[in-house]
Motif scaffolding. Structure first.
Motif, short mmCIF file in Angstrom:
data_model
loop_
_atom_site.label_atom_id
_atom_site.label_comp_id
_atom_site.label_asym_id
_atom_site.label_seq_id
_atom_site.Cartn_x
_atom_site.Cartn_y
_atom_site.Cartn_z
N LEU A 227 0.83 -1.21 0.00
CA LEU A 227 0.00 0.00 0.00
C LEU A 227 0.86 1.26 0.00
CD1 LEU A 227 -2.83 -0.97 2.52
CD2 LEU A 227 -3.06 -0.62 0.07
N SER A 228 1.98 1.21 0.71
CA SER A 228 2.88 2.37 0.73
C SER A 228 3.45 2.65 -0.65
CB SER A 228 4.01 2.16 1.75
OG SER A 228 4.99 1.28 1.26
N ILE A 229 3.72 1.58 -1.40
CA ILE A 229 4.23 1.75 -2.77
C ILE A 229 3.20 2.48 -3.62
CG2 ILE A 229 4.89 0.51 -4.87
CD1 ILE A 229 6.01 -1.71 -3.01
N PHE A 230 1.94 2.10 -3.46
CA PHE A 230 0.86 2.76 -4.20
C PHE A 230 0.84 4.26 -3.89
CE2 PHE A 230 -3.49 4.42 -4.08
CZ PHE A 230 -3.86 4.28 -5.42
N HIS A 231 0.93 4.61 -2.61
CA HIS A 231 0.90 6.02 -2.22
C HIS A 231 2.15 6.77 -2.68
CE1 HIS A 231 -2.78 6.20 0.21
NE2 HIS A 231 -2.52 4.95 0.54
N LEU A 232 3.27 6.09 -2.66
CA LEU A 232 4.52 6.72 -3.09
C LEU A 232 4.49 7.12 -4.56
CD1 LEU A 232 7.10 4.44 -1.25
CD2 LEU A 232 6.87 6.89 -0.90
N VAL A 233 3.83 6.31 -5.37
CA VAL A 233 3.85 6.59 -6.82
C VAL A 233 2.63 7.39 -7.29
CG1 VAL A 233 5.21 4.52 -7.30
CG2 VAL A 233 2.72 4.39 -7.39
N THR A 234 1.63 7.55 -6.43
CA THR A 234 0.42 8.24 -6.88
C THR A 234 0.20 9.61 -6.25
OG1 THR A 234 -0.92 7.12 -5.20
CG2 THR A 234 -0.77 6.07 -7.38
N GLU A 235 0.96 9.97 -5.23
CA GLU A 235 0.74 11.25 -4.57
C GLU A 235 2.02 11.79 -3.94
OE1 GLU A 235 -1.09 10.54 -0.33
OE2 GLU A 235 -1.98 9.07 -1.71
N ASP A 236 2.02 13.08 -3.66
CA ASP A 236 3.13 13.69 -2.93
C ASP A 236 2.85 13.50 -1.45
OD1 ASP A 236 4.45 14.64 -5.20
OD2 ASP A 236 3.23 16.46 -5.24
N LEU A 237 3.79 12.88 -0.74
CA LEU A 237 3.62 12.67 0.69
C LEU A 237 4.06 13.93 1.43
CD1 LEU A 237 4.82 8.97 1.16
CD2 LEU A 237 2.52 9.86 0.71
#
Length: 272
Positions: A227-237
């Motif tokens: 899930l973290s990979i998904f967030h890393l590639v789809t949004e700015d943290l």
């Protein structure tokens, strides 16, 4: 009548000294002038300006260590090299979430940008105005760092004090980017250490079999990394400045996850 078996720490656990439980309180008490804002806004402006010469990417990168998705990627190699440490910090995570959410729900304190003339401070990223206490990033960073730290042996702890230094750097970064007061950071550090210690009490009661690649706790950790990979590639943290750091962490997380899955499959076929 059968008496219940006492719960004993597993063989991988090292004792936590009684003095360790005093540290969250010590930090909280020493930080009293800070969270009472007796020295604000002068202290905030001084620290914020002192940090300004360093590039924004440096501080946003440190701040990423207080973001849950970022931390999952940073610690993803533990899935392969030390699953017990991955499980250790995940045991602290629920306490960190509880403390952060509770504090922000009951304490409606303004952020620095809502009080200080913005021309006097450096702000990186979104301009935040509300729910300042405590610093959630600092709390999370200290919970994860202390969760891992206390899961190490006593000898290993002497060599890994830098984990807590990194957590302190995350706290400093929250002042550097203009998001939090020093008092928010002090309270976040205090509650984060407490979360780590409480999480450790859960961790030491887990059987050592829960740290095997096939254990459900480790499998859940792997799902969270995915899930973290998904967030890393789809949004700015938190910050657009973290884009390059996120790409690096994506590679780290994907590589770690693939190796873990390969070992998991290998272990499953061996049992058959």
């Amino acid at each position: 009548m059968l008496m219940p078996r006492p719960v004993t720490p597993h063989a991988l656990a090292s004792p936590v000294s009684a003095s360790s439980w005093w540290w969250p309180l010590v930090i909280f008490v020493l930080g009293t002038p800070l969270w009472l804002q007796l020295w604000e806004p002068t202290l905030f402006i001084t620290i914020n300006q002192w940090c300004a010469p360093l590039a924004a990417e440096f501080w946003t990168g440190l701040s990423l260590l207080g973001n849950g998705w970022g931390l999952l990627a940073v610690t993803a190699p533990l899935l392969v090299f030390a699953p017990r440490l991955m499980v250790a910090w995940l045991c602290a995570a629920p306490f960190a979430v509880l403390f952060a959410r509770t504090g922000k729900f009951f304490i409606e304190s303004p952020r620095p940008a809502a009080v200080v003339d913005n021309a006097q401070m450096r702000v990186v990223g979104e301009l935040l105005h509300n729910v300042s206490m405590p610093s959630g990033h600092t709390l999370t960073a200290f919970a994860v760092a202390s969760g891992i730290y206390y899961a190490l042996t006593v000898a290993q702890r002497r060599r890994h004090w830098w984990l807590l230094v990194l957590a302190a750097g995350t706290g400093l970064s929250r002042i550097a980017v203009g998001a939090h007061w020093p008092g928010d950071v002090a309270v976040g550090a205090s509650l984060g250490l407490l979360a780590g210690l409480l999480g450790h009490q859960v961790w030491i009661r887990l059987p050592s079999t829960q740290f095997a690649p096939t254990a459900w706790g480790v499998r859940i950790a792997a799902v969270l990394v995915a899930l973290s990979i998904f967030h890393l590639v789809t949004e700015d943290l938190d910050f657009a400045e973290n884009h390059r750091a996120q790409m690096v962490l994506t590679v780290v997380a994907v590589t770690s996850l693939l190796i873990y899955l390969w070992r998991l499959l290998a272990s499953t076929f061996q049992k058959k």
